[in-house]
Enzyme design. Sequence first.
Site: not given
Ligand code: ASP
Length: 342
Positions: A16, A60-62, A278-280
């Site tokens: 972003t 995009d880091s996804s 742990t999922q905590c």
């Molecule tokens: N979707 C964006 C990413 O991770 C969100 C960000 O940059 O914060 O690339």
Amino acid sequence: MNQNKPIILLIYTGGTIGMIKNPVTASLEAFNFDHLLKNIPELKILDCEIQTISFNEPIDSSNMHPKYWVQMVEIIEQYYQNYDGFVILHGSDTMSYSASALSFMLENLQKPVIFTGSQLPIGDLRTDAKENLITSIQMASLRNGKDPMIKEVGLYFEYKLYRGNRTTKINADHFEAFESLNYPMLAESGVHLKVNKEYLFQPENKDLVVHKNFNTNVAIIKLFPGISEYSLSCFLNNPSIKGIILETYGAGNATTESWFVDLLVKAINSGVHMINVTQCSGGSVAMGQYATSETLRKIGLISGFDITTEAAITKLMFLLGKNFDSKEFKTNFETSLRGEMS
Ligand code: ASP
């Protein structure tokens, strides 16, 4: 190393921070890195020299993948001697995974590698990008005499510097998007930059060793009441899976139903490395504290102690890349390699 001003390399990978709204679709898209710098003229008055390098196609880091982690460490490896510190601009969505991965890849790191990004694009009136970027560069420039003060992979967001492999993204909306529940922050930005020196990682004084192999034949399984034998067996009976992060309840507890235990035993006996995490959000696995975790200990689950899931999955892929036998694997996993566990 420059004796006067520190020289910092800014590595732009996407996210972003460098995005702009497409006027037609209204979705955020990456734009040219030069625009990013034009938007922050303040960078020119910082007490350091800044040079920049950008991914050819910012992402995009996804879309993050181990191949991009290799790309990042190869930049650091290539320019390691020429710079005093590195700041990586990265999307916040998977930043904790990348910060964890790079911490394992960069053994004996003697310089700061600081990840940062933002929740709002740099051009936005209320953006958090400027503060995050400017202070990350200042953190990377801090020195202890002639030496860099920070010698580890950090993550800076909203006035706080954390150890990267201790962080988790906890909020999709707030500027305060990250937390490090099991380790204190390394530094805080207020009127002054306050560094908590006692919490900084102290690497061995050895040459940098760069690791680039990851094995992605892994899975994360989060337990929930009602998880079925069928769905679990799809993962556990899959011969391509070599390692599993099992997100259990509380201090590492799981159902004691026999079908569940049998499936785990079969997978472990066939060579799958299985880690109990742990999922905590905070706290630690303590196998044996309850009867519901004693079985897991007995059948050979590896303890992730207080590691985050992000650090656990990257450590798993990293250690699988080393082809250790199961004993070596367990010893290495249960040892804190870069301060990722207490
Ligand atoms: N979707 C964006 C990413 O991770 C969100 C960000 O940059 O914060 O690339």
